[in-house]
Motif scaffolding. Structure first.
Motif, PDB file in Angstrom:
ATOM      1  N   VAL A 135       0.839  -1.203   0.000  1.00  0.00           N
ATOM      2  CA  VAL A 135       0.000   0.000   0.000  1.00  0.00           C
ATOM      3  C   VAL A 135       0.875   1.255   0.000  1.00  0.00           C
ATOM      4  CG1 VAL A 135      -1.681   1.311   1.346  1.00  0.00           C
ATOM      5  CG2 VAL A 135      -1.954  -1.157   1.085  1.00  0.00           C
ATOM      6  N   ILE A 136       1.956   1.228   0.780  1.00  0.00           N
ATOM      7  CA  ILE A 136       2.837   2.395   0.837  1.00  0.00           C
ATOM      8  C   ILE A 136       3.475   2.651  -0.517  1.00  0.00           C
ATOM      9  CG2 ILE A 136       4.989   3.229   1.858  1.00  0.00           C
ATOM     10  CD1 ILE A 136       4.167   1.840   4.435  1.00  0.00           C
ATOM     11  N   VAL A 137       3.904   1.597  -1.230  1.00  0.00           N
ATOM     12  CA  VAL A 137       4.520   1.772  -2.555  1.00  0.00           C
ATOM     13  C   VAL A 137       3.530   2.392  -3.531  1.00  0.00           C
ATOM     14  CG1 VAL A 137       5.455   0.526  -4.530  1.00  0.00           C
ATOM     15  CG2 VAL A 137       6.211  -0.051  -2.217  1.00  0.00           C
ATOM     16  N   ASN A 142       3.983   6.108  -5.443  1.00  0.00           N
ATOM     17  CA  ASN A 142       3.912   6.326  -6.895  1.00  0.00           C
ATOM     18  C   ASN A 142       2.870   7.381  -7.248  1.00  0.00           C
ATOM     19  OD1 ASN A 142       5.880   4.389  -7.248  1.00  0.00           O
ATOM     20  ND2 ASN A 142       4.410   2.711  -7.585  1.00  0.00           N
ATOM     21  N   ARG A 143       1.722   7.325  -6.594  1.00  0.00           N
ATOM     22  CA  ARG A 143       0.663   8.308  -6.869  1.00  0.00           C
ATOM     23  C   ARG A 143       1.122   9.718  -6.474  1.00  0.00           C
ATOM     24  NH1 ARG A 143      -3.428  10.231  -3.596  1.00  0.00           N
ATOM     25  NH2 ARG A 143      -5.260  11.028  -4.708  1.00  0.00           N
ATOM     26  N   ILE A 144       1.820   9.808  -5.325  1.00  0.00           N
ATOM     27  CA  ILE A 144       2.291  11.121  -4.873  1.00  0.00           C
ATOM     28  C   ILE A 144       3.338  11.675  -5.836  1.00  0.00           C
ATOM     29  CG2 ILE A 144       3.611  12.255  -3.038  1.00  0.00           C
ATOM     30  CD1 ILE A 144       2.176  10.415  -1.074  1.00  0.00           C
ATOM     31  N   ALA A 199       3.578  11.110  -9.075  1.00  0.00           N
ATOM     32  CA  ALA A 199       2.893  11.571 -10.294  1.00  0.00           C
ATOM     33  C   ALA A 199       2.227  12.927 -10.069  1.00  0.00           C
ATOM     34  CB  ALA A 199       1.870  10.526 -10.735  1.00  0.00           C
ATOM     35  N   LEU A 200       1.574  13.093  -8.930  1.00  0.00           N
ATOM     36  CA  LEU A 200       0.929  14.370  -8.632  1.00  0.00           C
ATOM     37  C   LEU A 200       1.957  15.486  -8.492  1.00  0.00           C
ATOM     38  CD1 LEU A 200      -1.800  13.194  -6.111  1.00  0.00           C
ATOM     39  CD2 LEU A 200      -2.137  13.951  -8.459  1.00  0.00           C
ATOM     40  N   GLU A 201       3.098  15.202  -7.865  1.00  0.00           N
ATOM     41  CA  GLU A 201       4.138  16.230  -7.731  1.00  0.00           C
ATOM     42  C   GLU A 201       4.685  16.642  -9.096  1.00  0.00           C
ATOM     43  OE1 GLU A 201       6.963  14.494  -5.140  1.00  0.00           O
ATOM     44  OE2 GLU A 201       5.936  15.133  -3.289  1.00  0.00           O
ATOM     45  N   ALA A 202       4.882  15.679  -9.979  1.00  0.00           N
ATOM     46  CA  ALA A 202       5.379  16.009 -11.324  1.00  0.00           C
ATOM     47  C   ALA A 202       4.377  16.879 -12.070  1.00  0.00           C
ATOM     48  CB  ALA A 202       5.667  14.722 -12.097  1.00  0.00           C
ATOM     49  N   THR A 203       3.096  16.580 -11.901  1.00  0.00           N
ATOM     50  CA  THR A 203       2.057  17.381 -12.573  1.00  0.00           C
ATOM     51  C   THR A 203       2.053  18.817 -12.053  1.00  0.00           C
ATOM     52  OG1 THR A 203       0.716  15.393 -12.832  1.00  0.00           O
ATOM     53  CG2 THR A 203      -0.401  17.509 -13.030  1.00  0.00           C
TER      54      THR A 203
END
Length: 510
Positions: free
Chosen positions: A463-465, A469-471, A473-477
């Protein structure tokens, strides 16, 4: 012709002598608290005194060889947020001391051999239970690591210091608890309260076995158990005269003897020596120490003498018999606090011509070994205190560290029964070791719990991994300033051939 018969006693000529000033402790800022406490605790290794401290509560710990003028910046034991009200050395470990404070917390401290080189602020364990200030701490005489505390919330808590948990809580007092005392084996508890009553309590059952009005006066009273079961109390009469009484536990409301002493208003602290059956009465603000002998014949409490000093006393501590000098026939030693900052050492001696060991003055006395563990005492076992001979003098042993092991709050009762003893008594240490291999059922249960725990950890890591990954992607956006990518549209179907308006007819209409 009449003859006056003088009572025969080997303590008739006991006399007190104050040591020279350079052999005492000076420049000590004794606490100015109005709480009725002795402010002093002593054992064969250390002297502890509650002192004034800015920003909280503290007490000073001095080795016995550090006499003379104490520097103003001497290290303290200072971890409380409020003034310290009471301190008590552990009878089974000369390096462990407990302190109660106005901050509602009881702290247990480990003092290194040789004293403190810097201010100590980290206790071994914090005991948090009381809702109001804690004014009384008292160790159990036979069970190891068992501590009694009483607070202004009218509650008594009995702790297992080795685990930091409350074993028993007693709520049988309607008002403030003035004092508490264990009997010789630690099976009964004697308390005094602001409602003028003394109570004998069975602590493990939580039942009050008997109670009675001790003294008619409204000021504080004290009560102690004597070695053979009698009860000795000090208090005030209705006319505010100080008095003492001797009672039997079976008839608390009918004292054997009651004697009025004087009209002073200082609370009297009875200090008891079970080896000689001597009781020393030390009143706060008094300049005298009166001592009495308790005997089976009338008048039962025999006045012996009074030790007189020029200065009133602020507090007092009594050395255990282990710390007395048998070579000079010293049967008691007091550490007396004056308002001027002097801790005066007073030696009580029986004059003897012989320089040999006096066996009649020094029967086997209380040792620093525990008879029971906390769990054994809680299970209902009672035992006589361990004793030792003082022939040849007492030599203090090396320090033993108090270890606190927190128990698993989620463990089942069966798991707790299988837990090893954390503080073995001398008898347990001498016993042959038990088998080291645990039972198969216990091993299988532990392995299953471990496998379930590993599986939970694996799921948690997955779950942490995913969340990482989601965090990312959001930071890159957010950094590129673009909207999050929309989902890709489905692939287009191949284009159909163009149809003219005239030819737009279904095949079956041709």
């Amino acid at each position: 012709m009449s003859f006056r018969v003088v009572r025969s006693s080997k303590f008739r000529h006991v006399y007190g002598q104050a040591l020279k000033r350079e052999q005492c402790y000076d420049n000590i800022r004794v606490s100015k608290s109005s709480w009725d406490s002795t402010f002093c605790a002593v054992n064969p290794k250390f002297l502890a005194i509650i002192v004034e401290s800015a920003g909280g509560g503290a007490f000073i710990v001095l080795p016995h060889n550090k006499v003379g003028r104490i520097p103003a910046d001497h290290p303290l034991v200072g971890g409380h947020k409020g003034p310290v009200l009471d301190i008590a050395w552990c009878p089974h470990n000369d390096n462990v001391i407990a302190s109660g404070s106005e901050d509602c917390v009881v702290k247990v401290w480990q003092i290194p051999d040789g004293g403190l080189s810097r201010t100590l602020t980290e206790p071994v364990v914090d005991l948090v239970y009381h809702q109001r200030r804690v004014g009384l701490v008292l160790w159990h005489p036979t069970a190891q690591n068992v501590l009694l505390t009483a607070g202004s919330d009218n509650q008594i808590a009995i702790w297992n210091v080795g685990t930091g948990e409350v074993l028993i809580s007693l709520d049988c007092h309607p008002d403030l608890i003035y004092s508490a005392c264990w009997n010789w084996t630690g099976s009964k508890l004697l308390t005094t309260c602001r409602d003028k009553k003394i109570r004998i309590i069975d602590p493990r059952k939580g039942e009050v076995e008997s109670e009675a009005i001790a003294h008619e006066g409204s000021k504080a009273s004290r009560a102690i158990f004597l070695k053979h079961g009698l009860v000795f109390t000090t208090g005030f009469s209705r006319m505010s005269e100080r008095q003492y009484s001797l009672r039997t536990p079976d008839a608390l409301n009918e004292p054997i003897v009651t004697v009025e002493i004087d009209t002073s208003n200082g609370v009297m602290f009875p200090l008891y020596d079970p080896d000689t059956n001597l009781i020393y009465l030390c009143g706060k603000g008094d300049s005298v120490i009166r001592y009495f002998e308790v005997t089976p014949e009338p008048p039962f409490v025999h006045y012996i003498n009074t030790f007189q000093t020029p200065d009133p006393q602020r507090g007092i501590g009594m050395m255990p018999k282990r710390g007395c000098d048998v070579a000079t026939c010293e049967i008691a030693k007091f550490y007396r606090l004056n308002n001027s900052g002097l801790c005066q050492v007073i030696s009580m001696t029986v004059p003897r011509k012989s320089e040999l060991f006096q066996e009649d003055l020094y029967p086997d006395t209380l040792s620093d070994e525990a008879s029971l563990t906390a769990d054994e005492w809680l299970a209902g076992e009672d035992a006589e205190p361990c004793t030792m001979s003082l022939k040849g003098g007492y030599v203090a042993g090396r320090s033993t560290t108090l270890t606190v092991t927190k128990r698993n709050a989620l463990a089942t009762p069966r798991d707790r029964e299988r837990e090893p003893e954390r503080s073995p008594t001398p008898a347990a240490r001498d016993a042959p070791p038990a088998a080291a291999t645990p039972p198969p059922a216990f091993t299988a249960m532990v392995e299953k719990q471990l496998s379930d725990l590993v599986e939970e950890i694996r799921k948690l890591k997955s779950v942490i991994v995913k969340q990482e990954n989601r965090i990312r992607a959001l930071e890159a956006t957010v950094k590129t300033g673009l909207a999050p990518p929309a989902p890709s549209p489905p692939a287009p179907s191949p284009p159909s051939p163009p149809n003219n308006h005239d030819d737009a007819m279904a095949p079956d209409e041709v």
